[in-house]
Design an enzyme around this catalytic site. Structure first.
Site, mmCIF file in Angstrom:
data_model
loop_
_atom_site.group_PDB
_atom_site.id
_atom_site.type_symbol
_atom_site.label_atom_id
_atom_site.label_comp_id
_atom_site.label_asym_id
_atom_site.label_seq_id
_atom_site.Cartn_x
_atom_site.Cartn_y
_atom_site.Cartn_z
ATOM 1 N N HIS A 141 40.637 31.917 -5.653
ATOM 2 C CA HIS A 141 39.841 30.924 -6.394
ATOM 3 C C HIS A 141 38.210 31.232 -6.188
ATOM 4 C CE1 HIS A 141 42.560 27.353 -7.075
ATOM 5 N NE2 HIS A 141 43.229 28.341 -6.448
ATOM 6 N N HIS A 195 44.620 25.061 0.186
ATOM 7 C CA HIS A 195 43.208 25.471 0.088
ATOM 8 C C HIS A 195 42.246 24.945 1.058
ATOM 9 C CE1 HIS A 195 44.118 28.952 -3.017
ATOM 10 N NE2 HIS A 195 44.503 27.745 -3.513
ATOM 11 N N HIS A 216 51.605 25.066 -2.128
ATOM 12 C CA HIS A 216 52.039 26.216 -1.607
ATOM 13 C C HIS A 216 52.151 26.432 -0.128
ATOM 14 C CE1 HIS A 216 48.014 27.591 -2.163
ATOM 15 N NE2 HIS A 216 47.991 27.886 -3.439
ATOM 16 N N ASN A 219 50.478 29.206 2.491
ATOM 17 C CA ASN A 219 49.334 30.156 1.645
ATOM 18 C C ASN A 219 48.061 29.352 1.533
ATOM 19 O OD1 ASN A 219 52.192 31.102 0.111
ATOM 20 N ND2 ASN A 219 51.099 32.733 1.023
ATOM 21 N N GLY A 249 59.652 36.316 -1.607
ATOM 22 C CA GLY A 249 59.739 37.342 -0.744
ATOM 23 C C GLY A 249 58.503 37.858 -0.346
ATOM 24 N N ASP A 275 54.199 29.015 -9.323
ATOM 25 C CA ASP A 275 52.747 29.550 -8.920
ATOM 26 C C ASP A 275 52.524 30.876 -10.102
ATOM 27 O OD1 ASP A 275 50.045 29.256 -8.428
ATOM 28 O OD2 ASP A 275 50.073 30.544 -6.647
ATOM 29 N N GLY A 310 48.367 34.249 -7.505
ATOM 30 C CA GLY A 310 49.532 33.591 -8.217
ATOM 31 C C GLY A 310 50.577 34.552 -7.934
#
Length: 384
Positions: A141, A195, A216, A219, A249, A275, A310
């Site tokens: 971002h 985030h 997610h 992450n 993966g 994503d 992504g």
């Protein structure tokens, strides 16, 4: 009334398998499952083997088929995204806008309202991922566009929700106040934490205020530590929290994914998201994202500095990965792509299972798990 009996495929209804049965659909809804040789006045449609299962639901899809909401926040982009992923078994999705300007947010919500009015097949609402995030966990971002939420932002989100079937927003637990989260939830939004560099206590407060999801898992968020469990620990420990996960993966090591699945406290579940970006479903080698070039290589999408941007992923790829690589039973892998995201968004009373009265959103898979076709509301959206 149009009635169709789909025959010749194994049926997985979200809980049980049905062999030697037919699935009856009437006017876009599931009527029931009957013995294959039962008398019926429904038109019989032979499927030629394979598996009929609930259609996949993707709550985080930035683009596909060459379209990207951040570059073109329009009705055409929404149509393209929904149609592209129907080829891969997705029958409902939330096209996703990552951190951008107020003007871009307004444009995409207007486009979403038009998609709702027109009944675009596969359109389930929108996901606004940012801009109210943590710069420390920004990922791909643009930090210049990340900012705190003010009153105008909050009002715009609540007003936008009124014209959409669903609106999910990802915020950082430390940059949006508990009061703001409560007001968003009261306004009909689903609030997800992502985030975020917040500690466990701050995340728990955000969940108590009304957030119900983590974006997610693993992450772009604080990790599970010995003295502070962080966002990851909160997602696994707090039973009411659902968590999306990118199972390619690349984003999450298979051992970490397995540990998370075993550790997750319910009733909240871990569900699959793609994503995906504009490049998915194309043969492109790169694309532009908020002024940066993203490169496709070895199954990953990365900025020039190596940051993941992504994923190059489809839902059937994710299902296959958690089944064959992680070792989940096929039934659970399918639920992670259908029932669990439906529960996370609160739409499980109308989709995510095969049961009387629910939407006839279906995916037809081969025995090898390739997509042979999809139906959205009983209508063919893709046929191989």
């Amino acid at each position: 009334m149009t009635r169709i009996a789909f025959t010749g495929a194994r049926i997985f209804d979200g809980e049980a398998w049905w062999d030697q049965h037919a699935l009856v659909v009437a006017d876009g809804k599931i009527e029931g499952i009957i013995a294959a040789d039962s008398p019926t006045d429904a038109e019989r449609v032979p499927m030629g083997g394979g598996i009929l299962a609930p259609g996949f639901i993707d709550l985080q899809v930035n683009g596909g088929g060459g379209a990207l909401l951040n570059l073109d926040p329009t009705l055409d982009s929404i149509r393209t995204i929904c149609a592209t992923f129907a080829r891969f078994g997705t029958t409902a999705c939330l096209p996703t806008l990552i951190t951008d300007t107020r003007e871009k947010n307004a444009a995409v919500m207007a486009a979403g309202a038009e998609a709702t009015r027109l009944g675009v097949p596969g359109f389930l609402g929108l996901h606004l991922e940012g801009p109210h995030l943590s710069i420390a966990r920004k990922g791909a971002h643009d930090p210049a566009l990340i900012r705190p939420m003010d009153e105008a932002d909050l009002v715009a989100l609540v007003n936008g929700r009124r014209n959409l079937p669903n609106l999910l927003t990802t915020v950082a637990a430390e940059t949006v106040t508990p009061n703001q989260i409560t007001r968003l939830r009261e306004g009909g939004l689903v609030v997800s934490i992502g985030h975020s560099d917040a500690g466990y206590a701050v995340v728990r407060t955000a969940m108590e205020a009304g957030a119900t999801m983590v974006t997610h898992l693993f992450n772009a968020q604080s990790q599970l530590g010995n003295r502070d469990p962080g966002v990851v620990g909160a997602a696994l420990d707090l039973g009411g929290v659902h968590a999306g996960l990118i199972a390619d993966g690349i984003h999450v090591h298979e051992a970490s994914l397995g540990v998370a699945l075993r550790a997750k406290r319910g009733p909240g579940r871990i569900f699959l998201v793609t994503d995906a970006m504009s490049i998915t479903g194309t043969d492109w080698e790169s694309f532009e994202l908020t002024g940066q070039t993203v490169y496709r290589k070895d199954g990953a999408l990365r900025l020039a500095n190596g940051t993941l941007a992504g994923a190059d992923l489809t839902m059937i790829d994710a299902v296959t990965y958690v089944h064959r690589t992680i070792g989940l039973p096929l039934e659970e892998a399918l639920r992670m792509a259908s029932l669990y995201p439906a529960e996370a968004l609160g739409v499980d009373k109308e989709r995510g299972r095969i049961a009387p009265g629910l939407r006839a959103d279906l995916v037809h898979l081969s025995d090898e798990l390739s997509v042979r076709g999809t139906l959205i509301g009983g209508e063919t959206a893709y046929a191989a």
